[in-house]
Motif scaffolding. Sequence first.
Motif, PDB file in Angstrom:
ATOM      1  N   MET A   1       2.790  37.631   5.219  1.00 45.51           N
ATOM      2  CA  MET A   1       1.578  38.363   4.853  1.00 45.51           C
ATOM      3  C   MET A   1       1.927  39.602   4.031  1.00 45.51           C
ATOM      4  O   MET A   1       2.792  40.394   4.399  1.00 45.51           O
ATOM      5  N   TYR A   6      -2.317  47.383   1.377  1.00 50.76           N
ATOM      6  CA  TYR A   6      -2.931  48.251   2.385  1.00 50.76           C
ATOM      7  C   TYR A   6      -2.074  49.483   2.624  1.00 50.76           C
ATOM      8  O   TYR A   6      -2.571  50.567   2.866  1.00 50.76           O
ATOM      9  N   HIS A   9      -2.747  51.823  -0.077  1.00 51.41           N
ATOM     10  CA  HIS A   9      -4.069  52.411   0.116  1.00 51.41           C
ATOM     11  C   HIS A   9      -4.010  53.551   1.143  1.00 51.41           C
ATOM     12  O   HIS A   9      -4.600  54.601   0.958  1.00 51.41           O
ATOM     13  N   GLY A  44      -3.247  55.264  14.064  1.00 59.14           N
ATOM     14  CA  GLY A  44      -3.941  54.025  14.394  1.00 59.14           C
ATOM     15  C   GLY A  44      -3.738  52.929  13.367  1.00 59.14           C
ATOM     16  O   GLY A  44      -3.830  51.748  13.677  1.00 59.14           O
ATOM     17  N   THR A  45      -3.469  53.311  12.144  1.00 58.92           N
ATOM     18  CA  THR A  45      -3.371  52.336  11.069  1.00 58.92           C
ATOM     19  C   THR A  45      -1.932  51.913  10.800  1.00 58.92           C
ATOM     20  O   THR A  45      -1.652  50.743  10.544  1.00 58.92           O
ATOM     21  N   GLY A  47       0.885  51.418  12.393  1.00 53.85           N
ATOM     22  CA  GLY A  47       1.598  50.404  13.159  1.00 53.85           C
ATOM     23  C   GLY A  47       1.264  49.001  12.696  1.00 53.85           C
ATOM     24  O   GLY A  47       2.147  48.170  12.479  1.00 53.85           O
ATOM     25  N   THR A  48      -0.028  48.743  12.517  1.00 54.56           N
ATOM     26  CA  THR A  48      -0.458  47.427  12.090  1.00 54.56           C
ATOM     27  C   THR A  48       0.042  47.117  10.686  1.00 54.56           C
ATOM     28  O   THR A  48       0.285  45.969  10.334  1.00 54.56           O
ATOM     29  N   MET A  55       4.058  55.705  11.988  1.00 53.70           N
ATOM     30  CA  MET A  55       3.315  55.735  13.236  1.00 53.70           C
ATOM     31  C   MET A  55       3.987  56.690  14.224  1.00 53.70           C
ATOM     32  O   MET A  55       3.329  57.517  14.845  1.00 53.70           O
TER      33      MET A  55
ATOM     34  N   GLU B  10     -11.466  52.993  10.647  1.00 50.62           N
ATOM     35  CA  GLU B  10     -10.321  53.227   9.759  1.00 50.62           C
ATOM     36  C   GLU B  10     -10.436  52.326   8.540  1.00 50.62           C
ATOM     37  O   GLU B  10     -10.317  51.103   8.638  1.00 50.62           O
ATOM     38  N   GLU B  11     -10.626  52.946   7.382  1.00 47.09           N
ATOM     39  CA  GLU B  11     -10.919  52.203   6.171  1.00 47.09           C
ATOM     40  C   GLU B  11      -9.857  51.156   5.861  1.00 47.09           C
ATOM     41  O   GLU B  11     -10.157  49.994   5.567  1.00 47.09           O
ATOM     42  N   VAL B  12      -8.596  51.570   5.932  1.00 48.52           N
ATOM     43  CA  VAL B  12      -7.533  50.666   5.514  1.00 48.52           C
ATOM     44  C   VAL B  12      -7.414  49.470   6.458  1.00 48.52           C
ATOM     45  O   VAL B  12      -7.253  48.330   6.028  1.00 48.52           O
ATOM     46  N   LEU B  13      -7.557  49.749   7.753  1.00 49.30           N
ATOM     47  CA  LEU B  13      -7.510  48.654   8.723  1.00 49.30           C
ATOM     48  C   LEU B  13      -8.671  47.692   8.505  1.00 49.30           C
ATOM     49  O   LEU B  13      -8.514  46.479   8.590  1.00 49.30           O
ATOM     50  N   MET B  15     -10.260  47.108   5.751  1.00 54.02           N
ATOM     51  CA  MET B  15      -9.946  46.304   4.560  1.00 54.02           C
ATOM     52  C   MET B  15      -9.027  45.147   4.903  1.00 54.02           C
ATOM     53  O   MET B  15      -9.249  43.998   4.524  1.00 54.02           O
ATOM     54  N   LEU B  16      -7.969  45.500   5.628  1.00 55.84           N
ATOM     55  CA  LEU B  16      -6.953  44.498   5.966  1.00 55.84           C
ATOM     56  C   LEU B  16      -7.555  43.365   6.794  1.00 55.84           C
ATOM     57  O   LEU B  16      -7.378  42.188   6.478  1.00 55.84           O
ATOM     58  N   ASP B  19     -10.108  41.236   4.689  1.00 60.01           N
ATOM     59  CA  ASP B  19      -9.447  40.324   3.749  1.00 60.01           C
ATOM     60  C   ASP B  19      -8.850  39.138   4.489  1.00 60.01           C
ATOM     61  O   ASP B  19      -8.960  37.989   4.052  1.00 60.01           O
ATOM     62  N   THR B  20      -8.206  39.441   5.628  1.00 61.87           N
ATOM     63  CA  THR B  20      -7.550  38.380   6.384  1.00 61.87           C
ATOM     64  C   THR B  20      -8.570  37.358   6.876  1.00 61.87           C
ATOM     65  O   THR B  20      -8.372  36.154   6.762  1.00 61.87           O
ATOM     66  N   PRO B 105      -0.857  49.180  17.923  1.00 64.05           N
ATOM     67  CA  PRO B 105      -0.965  48.386  16.699  1.00 64.05           C
ATOM     68  C   PRO B 105      -0.796  46.898  16.982  1.00 64.05           C
ATOM     69  O   PRO B 105      -0.062  46.527  17.876  1.00 64.05           O
ATOM     70  N   PHE B 106      -1.497  46.076  16.221  1.00 62.86           N
ATOM     71  CA  PHE B 106      -1.383  44.628  16.396  1.00 62.86           C
ATOM     72  C   PHE B 106      -0.872  44.037  15.089  1.00 62.86           C
ATOM     73  O   PHE B 106      -0.992  44.655  14.035  1.00 62.86           O
ATOM     74  N   PRO B 108      -1.435  41.523  12.131  1.00 59.01           N
ATOM     75  CA  PRO B 108      -2.627  40.859  11.597  1.00 59.01           C
ATOM     76  C   PRO B 108      -2.629  39.353  11.898  1.00 59.01           C
ATOM     77  O   PRO B 108      -3.676  38.765  12.157  1.00 59.01           O
TER      78      PRO B 108
END
Lengths: 539, 122
Positions: A1, A6, A9, A44-45, A47-48, A55, B10-13, B15-16, B19-20, B105-106, B108
């Motif tokens: 992926m 992102y 961004h 919050g963002t 890590g993913t 993070m 959270e905007e970026v999350l 988006m991600l 899209d996914t 965090p997970f 995707p």
Amino acid sequence: MKLEKYQSHLFKNIKEQLSQWFEEDKIDEINNEEVYRFLHSIKGTAGTLQLGGLMQLSDYLLLANNEMEIVNWRKNELRNFLFDLIELTYAYEHFNDVELKTEVDRETAAGLIQIIDDDVSMLIFLKDILEENGWMVITNTDPEKATQQYFDMQPDCLILDVQLPSKTGFQILDDIQQHNEKYFIPKIMISIQNDKESRLKAYKMGADDFIGKPIDVEEFLAKMDRHLQRKRLFDQSVLIDELTQVYNRRFFEDSITRFFQDFKRTKQGFTIAVLDLDRFKCINDTHGHLMGDQVLMEFAKFLKQSIRSSDIVFRYGGEEFVVIFPRASNEDVERLLNQMIQNFSTVLFTSKDQTFSVTFSAGVYTVEEEAVTPESAFKKADGSLYLAKRSGRARAMGAKSSNMLFKKKVLNISIVDDDVIIRTMLTNILESMELDHLDMKVAAYENGGLFLASNQAKENHPHFLILDGIMPDMDGLEVLKTVKQAKNAACFTVLMLTGRKSEEDIARALQLGADDYVTKPFSVQELQRRIERLVKQVK
Amino acid sequence: MSRILLAEDEEVLRMLIMDTLEDEEYDVDEAADGKEALDYLQNHEYDLVILDYMMPVFTGLEIIEKLRGGNQTFQGKIMMLSAKSQTYEQEKIIQAGADYFMAKPFSPMKLVEKIEEILNEV
């Protein structure tokens, strides 16, 4: 992926926020709730998006923020607080190129740690916290390059991630197994997969330690400290520099500490001299490294013959030596060294058909007060060495002769760059620089027009200008040209930041009167050194 | 085609995840805070609602209470995203009426796998 989109961004959002906080004149103070939300959002963002380091850093900053109980931040305080984050953002965006440019002088390194991980933000995060603890760090994402560098540099400690793209950490351990047996280098594996099976495998393959991700920073640092201490104990059996047969840097560090302890007890002062061969790189380039080694050996021999038996010579690294003179005054040592410089210049070296002589410069500092630390004493001697070099080389300078050069002057420093990250980072670096003899005034501008219209640009004080070569609207070369045609052109020392491949731009910048240039992307440490050098030139 | 509502501030999350999920050909609406999420929920039916715990206006927990509390009869599945990974926090979320919990965090990919699993059950 593919996560790059992102990730960039997220970095764009970070930049926008920083620009809003630090560069809008309307804002005087920043409410901590905003700061908290900002950090929380990154945590919050990140890590993913597989930005583990980012993070961890934002998590760390959130904890620190909680403890500080600040309601409103002043701009510069907040900038300072977020500096690691700003630096990580910068390093992340430019990492691949920076990695290639990282050169470490192995001999002068404190403790050298090599980290191999494919999460770049994790690399940067670990590098930062380790360097803050005084260690040097080299980083790699590519296993092949990493293995090569491991053999070249022989780090004091190796940290490697289990999961890597083309090769696993286990395979790397396998590759260096031969080496493991001959040298004592602690190896630590880190992994998000923290199960018993992986841990056992790591230990069986030769790892000394295993740490699960996310990393507990405190525990990690404590472990690193222990590993490096063990390594140090192992290495301490070696005290003599192999090439020159004088004491090595390691022994210098121990000795200087001992001298300071004795001084506290006996109150008998001592003098430190830092010596550096002049234009040594030139000798290497012209006559080859073997000849360079010859000069170093001869120089060490000459030093030992020229001093009293109670004085001690150390090779500090490269062509730099240190001599400690117990119970000797600044003036005496300065006089002695100047005599020695004369004598050494009559020693002739022969390479093929050419005969040449070599000079050296020296900086002297005498420890007479208890408040001085070993580090600051060395720094002062090194500062005098610097002045000796600036004053034409082949001379020794002590406190007295260099003091005459010190006058507290106003120094304007301006940064013109359209990238907010670079502006904030440089402002912070410059404001935290310790320059006793200068009264620095730092300002940053996002374009040349703003800078040229500023009052500072018209003042007749010395002015150090850091100028981005490529900017929208008015590019750096144009700004440079305007500056160099102004009435106060002589006040300016200009450092250009240029693109790596734009040789034409570099040539043009130098032609227009730039004093130095750094190619983007630059390593922060390299730029800092360059700035320090140029700022010291300002008289 | 399954319909999904994604509420994440959270905007970026966002988006991600959008899209996914769209790559997997789900029909997804997106909300950037609790109020937007509720507006969508009042006017549309969803097979799955993905809620972030910490959101402006209404938190994910408050939305669950509105969907599952009292005599409400929300039929779809609810998944909560949260950085609060302690067991008692998770239990609180499940007790409030969420069907699934995903710790931040997970990865995707993990999220997509989980969503597929949930929607196959439906």
